[in-house]
Every structure is written in C-alpha cells, then in structure tokens.
Enzyme design. Structure first.
Site, PDB file in Angstrom:
ATOM      1  N   GLY A  27       0.601  -1.760   0.087  1.00 47.52           N
ATOM      2  CA  GLY A  27      -0.458  -0.051  -0.043  1.00 47.52           C
ATOM      3  C   GLY A  27       0.620   1.411   0.114  1.00 47.52           C
ATOM      4  CD  GLU A  92      -1.980  -9.414   0.193  1.00 51.98           C
ATOM      5  OE1 GLU A  92      -2.603  -9.114   1.150  1.00 51.98           O
ATOM      6  OE2 GLU A  92      -1.762  -9.383  -0.164  1.00 51.98           O
TER       7      GLU A  92
END
Length: 799
Positions: A27, A92
């Site tokens: 992010g 992830e």
C-alpha cells in the site's frame, strides 16, 4: 515418460468464484496512484475485483483475506520496490501460489518500476528485506519459503512497467489481458443434472496423457446424438483448461460451417480465444486462416475442443496436423462419425456409453419428480420409460421434464403417443445424423429401421444388394455414424429411439394417408391400405405383425398400384383372398398362409431374393419359377397341397430350399440335385415322398434333412462331400425308412450303421481332431457325442 497426473476431484459444477480479480500490493508504494487507477478501470469494465481497504494491517494475514484469495479467479501481484518489506504481502504471495497449484488460479505478476531479475535474485530492497527477516524472525524455513515464492512468481509471464513507462497504456494492457482471461476461463455450465458424467469424464481424462508435455495428443469422442459427448467435453475443459497457455472450445461446428463464411468464422474464433488481445486481424479465406493458425500457435501449448464435427474439411481447416500446435497441446474432437476419427488418425478414441439402469433411473427421477427415486405409484410407468429411452441422457431428461407434474393417466397416454410419434426435441437431435447421409445410405437405414432390425446381417446384405443399394459401404457408414450396430450373433441392432426416428421420417412424409408413405409397419395403417385399397406406387415395403393372428379382408386389386413394392413380409395375418397382381420389384416375398393355389400370372419375380410361403395353399409352383434366377432361399414348408417340386435349373443362386411337412409332396425334379450353391435342403416329414433325385452333386451342402421321410424307396448317390444328415428314429414304434431297410438287406449298411457308398471312415476317432472344432462351434456336440454318431439315429452323422 512423464507419469499421468492423478485425476482431479470435481463435482460437475461450475467452480465458485466470488471475485474475478484479487489485488495484492504494498500500500505505501502504490495505493494512492497506480492501484487506485487500476482498480477504477477494472470496475468500469465490470470486472469484480477484491481490494483490501484496510490501511492498518496486523502482523498476521486475516482469514477474510485468505478466503478472498481462494475465491478469486485471477490474482494480480504488484511487485513494487518495497513489496518484500511486508510480511503480510509475502504471506499473501504464498497463499496465491498455493491456489495456483491447487485451484488452477491464474497469477499475473506486475513488476512496477522494478526489474524482474531483482525479484528473482532477491537483490537490492528485496535482498535487504529478506536478510532482515533472517535476523529478526530466527525462522530460516519461513524465510526460505518466501525466497522460493519470489523466485517462482518472478518466473511467471507478466507485465513490466519501467520507471519512464506510460502508466495509462500500461494499465490498458493489463485490462485487455485480464478481460480475455476472464472470458477464456469462464467455465461452462455442464448439465442441470450431471448424473453419470463423472465416470465418463475420468475415462476421457485418462486418454489425454496430461503429464506428457513433449507431445501433441489428439483424442476423439464419438457416439449417437444425445448420448452426452458435448456434456462430457465441457467438464473436461473446465478441469484442464487452466493448465494451458491458451484454450478454445469451438461448439456446434456442424451447424456453423454450413454458412458461407462459417469455417473462416471458426478460424477467427479459435485465434481470438487463444491469443486474446494480441490477435487483431481479418482472415477472409480458409487457406489464409490455416497458415495463420500454424504460424501463431506452433509454439503455444493449447487446449482445443472441436465439438460436433461431421466433415473432414472442418478438421482440415481447424486442426489438420499436430505440428500446428506447440508441444503439450491437446485437441479433443467430438463427432457422430467414427470414420472421421480413423481417417484423421487420432491417438485415442472413446465411444460414450449409454447410462446404466441405475443412472437412467436417477436422472429421469430427478427430472420428473425432483427426487432420486420415482413415486411408488409411478414405478412401473417409470420402468417402461427407462426401457424406451434406452440409456440416452437426452431422452431421459426431455421425457422427465415433459411428464413432470402429470397424472398417471396422462403418463400412460403420453407413452402410447411416444411409440407412434417420437418427442420432437429428441427427433430433432437424432435426425441430424440421418440428414448427413447419402441417398442410398438413407434408404438402407430406413429399411433396417422399418423391417430388418434383429435380422441376420448376411441375409440383409443380400437383400439390400439385390436392391442396388451398395450395402458393403453403406452399412459401414451407418455403423461409423453409430446409427446401427451388430451384435455377437451377427444381427443388426439399433437403438429404439433411432428406430423410432427413422419410422417417424417415413410417417411425416404423409401423416394422414399411409398409402402415400414409402414403408408401412403399423398394423392399423396396413389394414387401412389393404382393405380400403388406398395403396400407391410410393409404397416400397410392408411388414405385417398383428397384435394377434387376424383376418384382413383383402381386395384383389389392393396391390395393383404398388408398382415399386420391394418387400412384403407377413408374420401372422390371414387373408380373405389372394392378390391379382404382385410387383415385379419384389426382393422379399414372405407371405405365410398365402390364400391361393398359385401366384399371379403376371408375376415374373426376376428380382426376387427371398421367397417364403409357409402354410400356403399352393398346389403347383408353375413355370413362373423359371424366371427366379436371383433367388437365394425358398421355403414352402407346411404347404399341405404342394405335390411336386418342378425344374429349378434356372435358379443357380439358390442356397436354401425347405419343403418340410409338405405331406402330399411326391415328386422332386432331378434338377434339385445339381444346384451347386445349395447349402440347406430339407424334406423333413414329407411322408408321401418316395424318391429323391438319383444323384446329389452339391459342392457346398451343409445340411440335408430327411427326418420322417419313411416312404423313401431309395437313397440317392452321395458324392464325397462333408455334410450332415438327420434321420429320425426317435421312437421305437416308428419303423426304419424303407430305403434304409432295403440297404441293410443288401449289406450296404456298415458296422457303424452308416449307409454306403458314403466314404468309409474306418477309424472314427481319427477324424475327431479335424472335425471336433467345427462340430463344437456349429452343433454343440461333445467329443463323446461325436464318437457315438452312427450308433444312435437321432444324432448328427458326419460323412
């Protein structure tokens, strides 16, 4: 050679993808610019995308995020400068690669202003981040797994945006690829009720040799229409398509190729599906399309499904040679024509089996009752429908839905109607195979459907050959198209629904007036035509099989207009009078209980192959027989008034002659003994017959039956032939035949009880070795029974 991978588990249903795309990113690097723009464009395109909106992340990846990864069709991993500095991102990545392996998820790496080699070799920021984890976590195993994951993802095909790259164009390229992947990876709906599909899919999967990536493998699936070829292939496609660099399912090739530019359209679809956004072109001509396919796909590992092929030109245009495609490619062809697959030299073929009784019962019940078993009151009717459908999934589903919610009385009425007029949806699917036949093949199919199902193949072939229908090639074509079969007894078989389809093709030519149809088999239609004298020259065949023996009040002129009648077969009808005319086109005249002492004077019978008139009133066969040069078999058994067999020398092709139980027969013309092709000759129980032709010179005779001919004065001279004779001595009260007693008195019966001058077999046991196999196959005699031949009259004697 690579081992075949284990067959993947599946449930014949479309995989549950909640999201089209899952976005994995760091992010701090890209959320406010690149990811924001990418996400907006994905949403604008209608691509359902999961993005983690949480700015604050914990140390462990949440279960919600793991679930989102599992339920996404595609994962886009944005590998930015600081991606590896987040353990969350690395976890992830591990989960995404796991789903790629286990669920065939598509993974697209995006190298955002980072060279792929840095990720693969873990240099610069990536190397520093991983080194820090080794110091902080004290868990070398986990860090090593992250390293392996980064190396793996860096080796995948993806996108690379350089530092001076155009971000807008870059995002547009990603969207194009994702859009094409989603379309190409959209799973097919297999079936509403995929009962029996799993085992058949597994069979096809085993033929594909998925583990062998150094070959191009072609597999053909064939079977009758409605058997489930396309259904099975859809499920195979759903299971394995993600394993290939590109995939294409070309459906309804038969119908599409009928249009002017149909094959060109199919070629363009093939290229578009496999190449996606990279294919922009207009083929225009088939030959150009062939070259484009070869050039564009020869290095690409693809899955190509060619569904419902019915012509070799279609294969030539779409997948003529294996070298058109890259190593590891798989081509699956479905067709109703087995010969197409043989000519194309596919590597393996699979004929789809019809549903077994359990599968058929379950499928029909689910459609008709919305449960896996029928209601108790409907059980018997359900069993009748299952027998009628014959394991054809299409028929079971159509009939089940048609009868759902109806009363028992409606079911019974519907069943009666199905027998007369097949359901239009079933008829439409099955008829496609018929429509692709040549005219002679259509006639052969209709003849078998209407008259010759369950009849010996060699007999039918002779009849069809006599009609000029070229049965040797025609029968093969029908078998290749799965329209007819041949059982272990060498009799023609045909699925009941295919038989109904053929008969409906005949009926629909003239629904209201049976006299204008080409073939008649339904007893009420035949009665109407014969009693009302409505026959026409359209009628080519009749098969009379009444529910029970009954009288038909025949007009003597009933056959006058039937100039093209080829077959007349009467099983159990009695007639009030004889016809005044019979067509000279007749090949089969099988008229049991013929009600006259003679055939019509104008009947020449030059084309007749089979003449059977059992239990007839015939008294004399007359000079008309001299024209029957094509006759193969003749049967006048049980004709009580027949007194003599005339000159048959004009019948050189006769193979079977049966006059058994003609109790007033007293004379047999000498020409019978010179019928070279005769194989079967029976005078059984001709109780007034006193003599046979003095010489029997048969080359091919297999059976001579004189059982019950007790008044025979002399037995004919038998030349050195091997055949079987049956002589009756079944009761001690029955005297030996006169000819036998006379030969015994003259010493012409040898010690084994065999009449002479038949060839003497001094040591019967020596002949067992050479004849035992033939006897066992044809007459089911044991060795001991064979050795007892000659000691008991009731056994078969070998000469």
């Amino acid at each position: 050679m690579a081992l075949q991978p284990a067959f993947p588990s599946f449930s014949c249903s479309t995989p549950e993808w909640t999201y089209d795309v899952f976005l994995s990113f760091r992010g701090e690097d890209v959320r406010q610019n690149f990811i924001s723009h990418l996400y907006d464009v994905l949403c604008q395109k209608g691509i359902n995308t999961y993005i983690d909106e949480h700015l604050e992340r914990g140390k462990e990846i949440s279960s919600v995020l793991l679930k989102a990864i599992e339920e996404s069709r595609i994962s886009i991993i944005v590998l930015s400068e600081n991606y590896a500095s987040s353990t969350w991102c690395l976890e992830e990545l591990m989960k995404i690669l796991e789903c790629r392996e286990m669920k065939q998820q598509i993974v697209l790496p995006v190298f955002y202003k980072v060279d792929p080699s840095i990720v693969r070799k873990q240099k610069k920021n990536y190397g520093e981040a991983l080194a820090n984890y080794k110091d902080k976590l004290n868990d070398d195993t986990k860090v090593d797994s992250w390293k392996a994951a980064l190396k793996e993802v860096a080796g995948l095909s993806g996108f690379h945006l350089k530092k001076d790259g155009n971000e807008y164009e870059f995002i547009h390229g990603i969207i194009q690829l994702v859009d094409s992947k989603i379309i190409n990876q959209t799973y097919f709906e297999v079936a509403n009720h995929p009962i029996g599909v799993a085992s058949r899919v597994q069979h096809v999967y085993s033929l594909l040799s998925i583990g062998e990536n150094d070959i191009v493998h072609m597999v053909g699936i064939f079977g009758v229409g409605g058997i489930g070829k396309t259904t099975i292939t859809k499920e195979v496609y759903n299971i394995i398509s993600s394993k290939f660099e590109g995939s294409c399912f070309l459906k309804n090739i038969r119908e599409t190729s009928k249009s002017e530019y149909g094959l060109v359209q199919l070629q363009e679809t093939l290229l578009s599906d496999i190449l996606g956004a990279s294919w922009v072109g207009n083929i225009g001509q088939i030959d150009r399309g062939i070259n484009v396919i070869k050039n564009k796909l020869c290095y690409k590992r693809v899955l190509l499904i060619l569904d419902d092929v019915d012509d070799w030109g279609q294969l030539k245009a779409l997948a003529r040679n294996r070298d058109w495609f890259g190593s590891g490619s798989r081509i699956i062809i479905t067709t109703r024509d087995q010969n197409l697959l043989s000519n194309h030299e596919v590597d393996a073929t699979y004929e789809v089996e019809k549903l077994n009784h359990y599968e058929a019962l379950k499928l029909f019940s689910v459609c008709a009752f919305k449960r896996e078993k029928p209601l108790d009151d409907y059980m018997k009717l359900t069993q009748r429908i299952i027998r009628y459908a014959g394991g054809l999934p299409l028929a079971l589903e159509v009939l089940g839905l048609d009868l759902r919610g109806r009363s028992i009385y409606e079911w019974e009425s519907a069943l009666e109607e199905y027998k007369r007029i097949p359901h239009e949806k079933i008829q439409k699917i099955l008829r496609m195979s018929y429509d692709g036949l040549r005219e002679s093949e259509k006639n052969i199919f209709l003849d078998i459907a209407c008259f010759f199902k369950g009849v010996k193949v060699d007999y039918v072939m002779k009849i069809l050959d006599g009609c000029g229908l070229c049965p040797n090639i025609g029968i093969k074509r029908l078998m290749d198209k799965c329209l007819i079969t041949m059982d272990n007894s060498y009799k023609f078989g045909m699925h009941d629904l295919l038989q109904d389809m053929g008969r409906e093709i005949v009926r629909e030519k003239s629904p209201k007036e049976p006299g204008k149809r080409s073939r008649l088999w339904y007893h009420e239609d035949i009665r109407h035509v014969l009693e009302e004298n409505t026959g026409t020259n359209q009628i080519e065949g009749m098969l009379i099989d009444l529910p029970k023996e009954d009288l038909i009040c025949l007009s003597s002129e009933a056959f006058t207009k039937m100039k093209n009648l080829r077959y007349f077969i009467n099983h159990n009808a009695r007639f009030s009078k004889a016809p005044s005319y019979l067509s000279n086109e007749l090949r089969v005249l099988n008229w049991s209980r013929y009600p006259s002492q003679s055939l019509p004077n104008n009947f020449h019978g030059k084309k007749l192959v089979d003449l059977r008139m059992r239990y007839s009133l015939l008294k004399e066969l007359g000079v008309g027989l001299q024209n029957f040069q094509n006759l193969d078999r003749m049967n006048f058994s049980h004709s009580e008034f027949l007194t003599k067999i005339p000159d048959l020398s004009a019948m050189p092709n006769l193979k079977r002659l049966d006059v058994a139980y003609c109790r007033n027969l007293v004379e047999v013309h000498a020409s019978v003994g010179f019928l070279n092709k005769l194989e079967h000759l029976s005078f059984a129980h001709c109780t007034k017959l006193t003599s046979l032709p003095t010489s029997l010179k048969f080359r091919h005779l297999k059976c001579l039956c004189v059982e019950g001919c007790l008044r025979l004065q002399n037995f004919p001279e038998i030349y050195k032939l091997k055949f079987f004779v049956k002589i009756d001595q079944s009761s001690s009260k029955v005297a030996e035949p006169i000819w036998y007693r006379r030969m015994k008195r003259k010493g012409k019966i040898d010690r084994r009880g065999v009449p002479q001058p038949w060839p003497s077999i001094l040591n019967l046991e020596d002949t067992v070795a050479s004849l035992e196999k033939d006897l066992t196959n044809n007459f089911h005699l044991t060795k001991q029974e064979f050795l007892n031949i000659g000691h008991q009259f009731r056994n078969w004697w070998t000469i």
